[in-house]
Scaffold this active site. Structure first.
Site, PDB file in Angstrom:
ATOM      1  N   CYS A  23      69.523  81.162  92.619  1.00 39.75           N
ATOM      2  CA  CYS A  23      68.883  80.333  93.652  1.00 39.75           C
ATOM      3  C   CYS A  23      69.337  78.875  93.616  1.00 39.75           C
ATOM      4  O   CYS A  23      68.891  78.071  94.422  1.00 39.75           O
ATOM      5  CB  CYS A  23      67.367  80.427  93.545  1.00 39.75           C
ATOM      6  SG  CYS A  23      66.749  82.051  94.027  1.00 39.75           S
ATOM      7  N   HIS A  68      64.453  78.508 110.776  1.00 37.64           N
ATOM      8  CA  HIS A  68      65.891  78.289 110.883  1.00 37.64           C
ATOM      9  C   HIS A  68      66.297  76.876 110.467  1.00 37.64           C
ATOM     10  O   HIS A  68      67.123  76.235 111.102  1.00 37.64           O
ATOM     11  CB  HIS A  68      66.397  78.631 112.283  1.00 37.64           C
ATOM     12  CG  HIS A  68      66.473  80.102 112.502  1.00 37.64           C
ATOM     13  ND1 HIS A  68      65.386  80.828 112.933  1.00 37.64           N
ATOM     14  CD2 HIS A  68      67.482  80.987 112.300  1.00 37.64           C
ATOM     15  CE1 HIS A  68      65.741  82.108 113.019  1.00 37.64           C
ATOM     16  NE2 HIS A  68      66.989  82.241 112.624  1.00 37.64           N
ATOM     17  N   GLU A 123      59.002  85.776  99.959  1.00 32.67           N
ATOM     18  CA  GLU A 123      60.430  85.455 100.067  1.00 32.67           C
ATOM     19  C   GLU A 123      61.251  86.714 100.301  1.00 32.67           C
ATOM     20  O   GLU A 123      62.272  86.676 100.973  1.00 32.67           O
ATOM     21  CB  GLU A 123      60.923  84.794  98.773  1.00 32.67           C
ATOM     22  CG  GLU A 123      60.878  83.317  98.809  1.00 32.67           C
ATOM     23  CD  GLU A 123      61.712  82.678  97.717  1.00 32.67           C
ATOM     24  OE1 GLU A 123      61.890  81.463  97.819  1.00 32.67           O
ATOM     25  OE2 GLU A 123      62.166  83.345  96.774  1.00 32.67           O
TER      26      GLU A 123
END
Length: 135
Positions: A23, A68, A123
């Site tokens: 990550c 987004h 997630e």
């Protein structure tokens, strides 16, 4: 005690600084937020809160603010480059972990008078973080 929960889907990118796993790289998620609202009694319509009220306020904010976008820590060295390219960003003062993103989302409806007791951010289909506030 009564509770209602609204699910909201959105897409976002992020990366974690000071982190040694995958990550640490820019990547994205198809996230799902679950916002739970609680009341001791129902209103005159027999509701805790109309689901459309949550949609009109919280879903709209998520669509306009987080969907987004790259969610990044304010001091991430990639921020100036993405800003220069005109990429849409949402900057946090902390690492954009699932826990911190859940807290950010939780605080928005609370600040607008919604009696939110819990916000969970999924997630992935198997991993989520929950924030319950400080009350």
């Amino acid at each position: 005690m009564f509770r209602v929960t609204r699910e909201i889907d959105f897409c976002y990118g992020h990366r974690l600084l000071d982190y040694d796993g995958k990550c640490r790289y820019l990547h994205g998620h198809n996230g799902r937020v679950e916002i739970t609202i609680e009341a001791q009694k129902l209103d005159e319509r027999g509701m805790v809160l109309d689901f459309s009220d949550i949609k009109n306020v919280v879903s709209r904010w998520i669509d306009e603010t987080l969907d987004h976008r790259m969610l990044l820590r304010r001091d991430d060295p990639v921020v100036p480059h993405l800003e220069e390219l005109g990429e849409p960003l949402y900057l946090l003062n902390c690492n954009p972990t699932a826990e911190n993103i859940a807290r950010v989302i939780h605080e928005f409806p609370v600040d607008h008078g919604f009696p939110v007791v819990q916000t969970s951010l999924w997630e992935t289909p198997r991993c989520f973080a929950t924030y319950r506030g400080t009350s």
